[in-house]
Scaffold this motif. Structure first.
Motif, PDB file in Angstrom:
ATOM      1  N   THR A  84       0.630  -1.153  -0.044  1.00 24.19           N
ATOM      2  CA  THR A  84      -0.146   0.105  -0.032  1.00 24.19           C
ATOM      3  C   THR A  84       0.807   1.356   0.216  1.00 24.19           C
ATOM      4  OG1 THR A  84      -0.215  -0.227   2.349  1.00 24.19           O
ATOM      5  CG2 THR A  84      -1.967  -1.172   0.987  1.00 24.19           C
ATOM      6  N   THR A  85       2.035   1.182   0.295  1.00 22.45           N
ATOM      7  CA  THR A  85       2.889   2.448   0.264  1.00 22.45           C
ATOM      8  C   THR A  85       4.417   2.041  -0.514  1.00 22.45           C
ATOM      9  OG1 THR A  85       4.461   1.583   2.147  1.00 22.45           O
ATOM     10  CG2 THR A  85       2.199   3.104   2.597  1.00 22.45           C
ATOM     11  N   GLN A  86       5.049   3.020  -0.957  1.00 19.90           N
ATOM     12  CA  GLN A  86       6.028   2.524  -1.926  1.00 19.90           C
ATOM     13  C   GLN A  86       7.093   2.182  -0.989  1.00 19.90           C
ATOM     14  OE1 GLN A  86       7.201   6.216  -4.244  1.00 19.90           O
ATOM     15  NE2 GLN A  86       8.590   4.855  -5.564  1.00 19.90           N
ATOM     16  N   GLU A  87       7.455   2.774   0.221  1.00 20.73           N
ATOM     17  CA  GLU A  87       8.415   2.117   1.215  1.00 20.73           C
ATOM     18  C   GLU A  87       8.218   0.672   1.355  1.00 20.73           C
ATOM     19  OE1 GLU A  87       6.196   4.801   1.763  1.00 20.73           O
ATOM     20  OE2 GLU A  87       7.924   6.413   1.544  1.00 20.73           O
ATOM     21  N   GLU A  88       7.009   0.110   1.353  1.00 22.01           N
ATOM     22  CA  GLU A  88       6.767  -1.144   1.671  1.00 22.01           C
ATOM     23  C   GLU A  88       7.180  -2.139   0.317  1.00 22.01           C
ATOM     24  OE1 GLU A  88       2.934  -4.054   2.732  1.00 22.01           O
ATOM     25  OE2 GLU A  88       2.696  -2.190   2.325  1.00 22.01           O
ATOM     26  N   ALA A  89       7.033  -1.480  -0.744  1.00 21.76           N
ATOM     27  CA  ALA A  89       7.286  -2.010  -1.931  1.00 21.76           C
ATOM     28  C   ALA A  89       8.982  -2.097  -2.382  1.00 21.76           C
ATOM     29  CB  ALA A  89       6.817  -1.271  -3.182  1.00 21.76           C
ATOM     30  N   LEU A  90       9.507  -1.192  -1.785  1.00 16.83           N
ATOM     31  CA  LEU A  90      10.922  -1.024  -1.889  1.00 16.83           C
ATOM     32  C   LEU A  90      11.632  -2.053  -0.991  1.00 16.83           C
ATOM     33  CD1 LEU A  90      11.574   2.715  -1.703  1.00 16.83           C
ATOM     34  CD2 LEU A  90      12.244   1.223  -3.694  1.00 16.83           C
ATOM     35  N   ILE A  91      11.055  -2.270   0.215  1.00 15.96           N
ATOM     36  CA  ILE A  91      11.595  -3.311   1.018  1.00 15.96           C
ATOM     37  C   ILE A  91      11.409  -4.784   0.360  1.00 15.96           C
ATOM     38  CG2 ILE A  91      11.061  -4.599   3.193  1.00 15.96           C
ATOM     39  CD1 ILE A  91      10.346  -1.843   4.535  1.00 15.96           C
ATOM     40  N   LEU A  92      10.383  -4.941  -0.244  1.00 14.20           N
ATOM     41  CA  LEU A  92       9.936  -6.340  -1.058  1.00 14.20           C
ATOM     42  C   LEU A  92      10.729  -6.440  -2.177  1.00 14.20           C
ATOM     43  CD1 LEU A  92       8.357  -8.856  -1.247  1.00 14.20           C
ATOM     44  CD2 LEU A  92       6.486  -7.528  -2.527  1.00 14.20           C
ATOM     45  N   LEU A  93      11.084  -5.183  -2.737  1.00  9.43           N
ATOM     46  CA  LEU A  93      11.915  -5.201  -3.982  1.00  9.43           C
ATOM     47  C   LEU A  93      13.505  -5.682  -3.572  1.00  9.43           C
ATOM     48  CD1 LEU A  93      12.455  -4.578  -6.906  1.00  9.43           C
ATOM     49  CD2 LEU A  93      12.947  -2.258  -6.237  1.00  9.43           C
ATOM     50  N   GLU A  94      13.953  -5.321  -2.417  1.00 10.44           N
ATOM     51  CA  GLU A  94      15.245  -5.646  -2.163  1.00 10.44           C
ATOM     52  C   GLU A  94      15.234  -7.095  -1.693  1.00 10.44           C
ATOM     53  OE1 GLU A  94      17.998  -3.722  -2.647  1.00 10.44           O
ATOM     54  OE2 GLU A  94      16.722  -2.598  -3.333  1.00 10.44           O
ATOM     55  N   ARG A  95      14.351  -7.588  -0.776  1.00 12.11           N
ATOM     56  CA  ARG A  95      14.362  -9.064  -0.808  1.00 12.11           C
ATOM     57  C   ARG A  95      14.218  -9.986  -1.992  1.00 12.11           C
ATOM     58  NH1 ARG A  95       9.225  -9.439   2.408  1.00 12.11           N
ATOM     59  NH2 ARG A  95       9.655 -11.845   2.209  1.00 12.11           N
ATOM     60  N   VAL A  96      13.291  -9.427  -2.979  1.00 13.85           N
ATOM     61  CA  VAL A  96      13.220 -10.126  -4.317  1.00 13.85           C
ATOM     62  C   VAL A  96      14.407 -10.044  -4.930  1.00 13.85           C
ATOM     63  CG1 VAL A  96      11.789 -10.196  -6.180  1.00 13.85           C
ATOM     64  CG2 VAL A  96      10.602 -10.104  -3.934  1.00 13.85           C
ATOM     65  N   ARG A  97      15.121  -9.043  -5.364  1.00 17.17           N
ATOM     66  CA  ARG A  97      16.162  -8.879  -6.005  1.00 17.17           C
ATOM     67  C   ARG A  97      17.313 -10.160  -6.141  1.00 17.17           C
ATOM     68  NH1 ARG A  97      17.198  -2.666  -7.266  1.00 17.17           N
ATOM     69  NH2 ARG A  97      15.765  -2.671  -9.235  1.00 17.17           N
ATOM     70  N   LYS A  98      17.526 -10.625  -4.907  1.00 20.95           N
ATOM     71  CA  LYS A  98      18.608 -11.718  -4.833  1.00 20.95           C
ATOM     72  C   LYS A  98      18.218 -12.821  -5.775  1.00 20.95           C
ATOM     73  CE  LYS A  98      19.079 -10.271   0.022  1.00 20.95           C
ATOM     74  NZ  LYS A  98      18.565 -10.383   1.199  1.00 20.95           N
ATOM     75  N   LEU A  99      16.840 -13.276  -6.190  1.00 16.44           N
ATOM     76  CA  LEU A  99      16.378 -14.197  -7.095  1.00 16.44           C
ATOM     77  C   LEU A  99      15.983 -13.807  -8.340  1.00 16.44           C
ATOM     78  CD1 LEU A  99      14.337 -16.514  -4.767  1.00 16.44           C
ATOM     79  CD2 LEU A  99      16.506 -16.920  -5.528  1.00 16.44           C
ATOM     80  N   PHE A 100      15.419 -12.608  -8.415  1.00 20.75           N
ATOM     81  CA  PHE A 100      14.776 -11.783  -9.465  1.00 20.75           C
ATOM     82  C   PHE A 100      15.832 -10.507  -9.514  1.00 20.75           C
ATOM     83  CE2 PHE A 100      11.978 -14.506  -7.647  1.00 20.75           C
ATOM     84  CZ  PHE A 100      11.648 -15.345  -8.864  1.00 20.75           C
ATOM     85  N   PRO A 101      16.866 -10.328 -10.393  1.00 22.20           N
ATOM     86  CA  PRO A 101      17.876  -9.155 -10.402  1.00 22.20           C
ATOM     87  C   PRO A 101      17.165  -8.249 -11.184  1.00 22.20           C
ATOM     88  CG  PRO A 101      18.763 -11.065 -11.364  1.00 22.20           C
ATOM     89  CD  PRO A 101      17.776 -11.578 -10.731  1.00 22.20           C
ATOM     90  N   LYS A 102      16.259  -8.434 -12.218  1.00 21.84           N
ATOM     91  CA  LYS A 102      15.748  -7.574 -13.065  1.00 21.84           C
ATOM     92  C   LYS A 102      14.184  -7.102 -12.509  1.00 21.84           C
ATOM     93  CE  LYS A 102      17.807  -9.237 -17.233  1.00 21.84           C
ATOM     94  NZ  LYS A 102      17.638  -9.786 -18.406  1.00 21.84           N
ATOM     95  N   ALA A 103      13.869  -7.422 -11.249  1.00 22.59           N
ATOM     96  CA  ALA A 103      12.686  -6.917 -10.710  1.00 22.59           C
ATOM     97  C   ALA A 103      12.436  -5.436 -10.580  1.00 22.59           C
ATOM     98  CB  ALA A 103      12.511  -7.744  -9.433  1.00 22.59           C
ATOM     99  N   PHE A 104      11.237  -4.835 -10.594  1.00 18.18           N
ATOM    100  CA  PHE A 104      11.156  -3.493 -10.406  1.00 18.18           C
ATOM    101  C   PHE A 104       9.659  -3.157  -9.875  1.00 18.18           C
ATOM    102  CE2 PHE A 104       9.813  -4.816 -14.784  1.00 18.18           C
ATOM    103  CZ  PHE A 104       8.690  -4.194 -14.929  1.00 18.18           C
ATOM    104  N   ILE A 105       9.579  -1.854  -9.244  1.00 16.18           N
ATOM    105  CA  ILE A 105       8.444  -1.567  -8.822  1.00 16.18           C
ATOM    106  C   ILE A 105       7.257  -1.030  -9.794  1.00 16.18           C
ATOM    107  CG2 ILE A 105       7.052  -0.248  -7.117  1.00 16.18           C
ATOM    108  CD1 ILE A 105       9.667  -0.315  -5.453  1.00 16.18           C
ATOM    109  N   MET A 106       6.068  -1.447  -9.721  1.00 15.03           N
ATOM    110  CA  MET A 106       4.972  -0.892 -10.648  1.00 15.03           C
ATOM    111  C   MET A 106       3.706  -0.299  -9.893  1.00 15.03           C
ATOM    112  SD  MET A 106       3.577  -4.300 -12.457  1.00 15.03           S
ATOM    113  CE  MET A 106       1.821  -4.413 -12.206  1.00 15.03           C
ATOM    114  N   ARG A 107       3.097   0.656 -10.120  1.00 13.02           N
ATOM    115  CA  ARG A 107       1.798   0.893  -9.636  1.00 13.02           C
ATOM    116  C   ARG A 107       0.792  -0.192 -10.048  1.00 13.02           C
ATOM    117  NH1 ARG A 107       2.039   6.050  -7.344  1.00 13.02           N
ATOM    118  NH2 ARG A 107       3.512   7.357  -7.874  1.00 13.02           N
TER     119      ARG A 107
END
Length: 117
Positions: A84-107
């Motif tokens: 629900t917040t961009q900060e929450e998405a950034l935290i998830l992005l950092e966790r996910v990038r270890k397995l999916f290095p091309k991951a990005f945030i989208m609205r």
């Protein structure tokens, strides 16, 4: 001087109340503006199978997070999270990038029922 006004309101139900309630529920917002992390997007011939493989890897690595496979011509996509917040998405992005290095945030418009899960 004191003036007293008396009004009488008479309500007769002929199905109007139930119609009003249904209409009010229909007009209520069903989604909130939020964010998801896109972990996969492709339009290759193997995109469908690759999307399902990416989703399976994500689901086993992050069992508490939700994942969504969609097809938007011509792309198969895998998005994760209900942030629900961009900060929450950034935290998830950092966790996910270890397995999916091309991951990005989208609205994304996130349905209230998905937030409850």
């Amino acid at each position: 001087s004191l003036t007293t006004v008396t009004n009488t309101v008479r309500i007769t139900e002929h199905g109007d109340t139930s119609t009003f309630i249904v209409r009010e529920k229909a007009d209520a917002p069903k989604a909130v503006n939020g964010f998801r992390v896109m972990i996969f997007m492709s339009n290759s011939q193997s995109a469908r199978n690759d999307a399902l493989t990416a989703r399976e890897l994500f689901d086993t690595s992050f069992p508490k997070e939700r994942s969504y496979v969609t097809y938007e011509n011509p792309y198969f996509k895998v998005a994760v999270g209900n942030c629900t917040t961009q900060e929450e998405a950034l935290i998830l992005l950092e966790r996910v990038r270890k397995l999916f290095p091309k991951a990005f945030i989208m609205r994304e418009n996130i349905l209230f029922e998905e937030l409850a899960k």
